[in-house]
Design a protein around this motif. Structure first.
Motif, PDB file in Angstrom:
ATOM      1  N   LYS A  88       0.842  -1.206   0.000  1.00 36.41           N
ATOM      2  CA  LYS A  88       0.000   0.000   0.000  1.00 36.41           C
ATOM      3  C   LYS A  88       0.872   1.250   0.000  1.00 36.41           C
ATOM      4  O   LYS A  88       1.890   1.315   0.702  1.00 36.41           O
ATOM      5  N   GLN A  98      -3.453   0.179  -3.286  1.00 37.63           N
ATOM      6  CA  GLN A  98      -2.968  -1.051  -2.678  1.00 37.63           C
ATOM      7  C   GLN A  98      -3.092  -2.211  -3.659  1.00 37.63           C
ATOM      8  O   GLN A  98      -3.912  -2.196  -4.572  1.00 37.63           O
ATOM      9  N   ALA A  99      -2.238  -3.196  -3.457  1.00 40.54           N
ATOM     10  CA  ALA A  99      -2.244  -4.404  -4.286  1.00 40.54           C
ATOM     11  C   ALA A  99      -1.876  -5.586  -3.402  1.00 40.54           C
ATOM     12  O   ALA A  99      -1.262  -5.421  -2.340  1.00 40.54           O
ATOM     13  N   HIS A 100      -2.281  -6.786  -3.842  1.00 36.68           N
ATOM     14  CA  HIS A 100      -1.946  -8.017  -3.130  1.00 36.68           C
ATOM     15  C   HIS A 100      -1.277  -9.002  -4.096  1.00 36.68           C
ATOM     16  O   HIS A 100      -1.805  -9.255  -5.181  1.00 36.68           O
ATOM     17  N   THR A 101      -0.140  -9.522  -3.697  1.00 34.50           N
ATOM     18  CA  THR A 101       0.447 -10.643  -4.417  1.00 34.50           C
ATOM     19  C   THR A 101       0.158 -11.915  -3.625  1.00 34.50           C
ATOM     20  O   THR A 101       0.336 -11.952  -2.409  1.00 34.50           O
ATOM     21  N   PHE A 122      -4.520 -11.082  -9.243  1.00 33.83           N
ATOM     22  CA  PHE A 122      -3.817  -9.924  -8.692  1.00 33.83           C
ATOM     23  C   PHE A 122      -4.778  -8.752  -8.507  1.00 33.83           C
ATOM     24  O   PHE A 122      -5.141  -8.085  -9.480  1.00 33.83           O
ATOM     25  N   PRO A 123      -5.227  -8.481  -7.280  1.00 38.97           N
ATOM     26  CA  PRO A 123      -6.146  -7.358  -7.058  1.00 38.97           C
ATOM     27  C   PRO A 123      -5.392  -6.046  -6.840  1.00 38.97           C
ATOM     28  O   PRO A 123      -4.404  -5.988  -6.102  1.00 38.97           O
ATOM     29  N   VAL A 124      -5.876  -4.993  -7.479  1.00 35.81           N
ATOM     30  CA  VAL A 124      -5.350  -3.638  -7.298  1.00 35.81           C
ATOM     31  C   VAL A 124      -6.524  -2.731  -6.969  1.00 35.81           C
ATOM     32  O   VAL A 124      -7.539  -2.739  -7.685  1.00 35.81           O
ATOM     33  N   ASP A 125      -6.422  -1.956  -5.884  1.00 29.32           N
ATOM     34  CA  ASP A 125      -7.526  -1.114  -5.419  1.00 29.32           C
ATOM     35  C   ASP A 125      -7.058   0.305  -5.145  1.00 29.32           C
ATOM     36  O   ASP A 125      -5.927   0.526  -4.695  1.00 29.32           O
ATOM     37  N   GLY A 147     -11.632  -1.418  -7.117  1.00 22.23           N
ATOM     38  CA  GLY A 147     -10.505  -1.975  -7.851  1.00 22.23           C
ATOM     39  C   GLY A 147     -10.902  -3.158  -8.702  1.00 22.23           C
ATOM     40  O   GLY A 147     -12.086  -3.468  -8.880  1.00 22.23           O
ATOM     41  N   TYR A 149      -9.627  -7.317  -9.874  1.00 24.74           N
ATOM     42  CA  TYR A 149      -8.756  -8.493  -9.902  1.00 24.74           C
ATOM     43  C   TYR A 149      -8.254  -8.676 -11.330  1.00 24.74           C
ATOM     44  O   TYR A 149      -9.044  -8.807 -12.262  1.00 24.74           O
TER      45      TYR A 149
END
Length: 322
Positions: A88, A98-101, A122-125, A147, A149
């Motif tokens: 983030k 923010q993003a999640h790997t 891969f989500p990006v918000d 965001g 996925y």
């Protein structure tokens, strides 16, 4: 079978107790948090801040909830080890990205192992704090998430089902969150978060052979994940500045995915999978050695639901803010 009304009354009971014990609401200065295991955190407090939070979890099914909510033994059992890392960055005082790997490795007796660690979708918000908190006036912080996925996980032409880690579809998601802090028992901080997520696929995806949608060799067609979401709340109680007891209660739901096309024998297929849902609790302990560094250890326990697994998922995460 556990009736939904019982869970709704548990939400009401906790809300009543919270309102009763927090009659002296105010700022809880100096308390350190990592954030609970399930609840989403809002936008960064200041522009330029970078937050990194790697989660490590092991998921062990111990049974299965049928369509009527009754639990049954499950053999063999799908097991998964996962790393999910949140990244983030504070763009402004109120707006963050923010993003999640996500990396998973799964195995099941008689069904083999994944061919290696597999990246998930891969989500990006974007995260916007549109109301700042004001504890003196009992005003909580509110955040809006929006965001997508990105379909980076394996889902098509799989070697086996253990390699399944995505949907192949772009999925829009949004959430609204609330966060407020109170002082209880004279000097202990109590932080409340509530949230609601909603997800909807933007388009269908091409499917070939063995896929994450349950198709087999020779299949040719398309698939689309169903709508899904989550609602919940968390409580974090400060024992002292460094140690915090955390608790989440969340409800997950998902409509069934749709698959249509032709199987290996040329037979037309058009089916929608059954919907599913679960209730989970996630007790945990947080320890922070500075205001920007800490660790949380706990477990998510999926204790009720339908058409889903009875699961236990011990996990820990390290929270770092720079």
């Amino acid at each position: 079978m556990i009736k939904t009304i019982k869970h709704q009354s548990s939400f009401a009971a906790v809300a009543f107790l919270l309102a009763f014990c927090s009659g002296t609401a105010g700022a809880a200065d100096g308390q350190w948090y990592t954030g609970s295991l399930v609840s989403p955190s809002g936008a960064e407090a200041h522009a330029g801040l970078v937050g990194i939070e790697p989660y490590y979890s092991y998921t062990q099914p111990i049974g299965y909830f049928s369509a009527d909510g009754s639990s049954h033994p499950q053999h063999p059992r799908q097991q998964t080890f996962s790393n999910s890392t949140m990244w983030k960055y504070g763009i402004t005082e109120h707006l963050s990205i923010q993003a999640h790997t996500v990396v998973n490795y799964g195995w099941e007796n008689g069904q083999g192992h994944a061919s290696g660690p597999k990246f998930g979708d891969f989500p990006v918000d974007m995260v916007w704090r549109f109301i700042d908190p004001n504890p003196k006036k009992y005003i909580p912080a509110f955040n809006l998430f929006a965001g997508v996925y990105f379909p980076t996980g394996d889902y098509n032409k799989l070697q086996n089902k253990q390699d399944s880690n995505g949907t192949g579809a772009y999925v829009f998601r949004m959430a609204i969150t609330e966060q407020s802090t109170y002082v209880v028992n004279g000097h202990h901080a109590l932080r409340l978060r509530t949230w609601g997520w909603f997800r909807h696929a933007l388009a269908s995806t091409q499917l070939e052979d063995v896929t994450s949608y349950g198709t087999g060799a020779g299949f040719h067609g398309r698939g689309r994940p169903g709508m899904s979401g989550q609602t919940g709340f968390s409580l974090e109680y400060g024992l002292n500045q460094a140690w915090v007891l955390a608790f989440d209660l969340a409800r997950d739901w998902a409509n069934g995915s749709r698959v249509w096309g032709y199987d290996a024998h040329g037979k037309h297929v058009d089916r929608i999978a059954a919907s599913s849902g679960d209730w989970q609790i996630a007790p945990a302990v947080e320890y922070s050695w500075t205001s920007r560094m800490g660790i949380i250890v706990g477990s998510a326990i999926y204790y009720a639901g339908h058409n889903t697994g009875v699961k236990v998922s011990p996990q820990f995460a390290v929270n770092m803010v720079y």
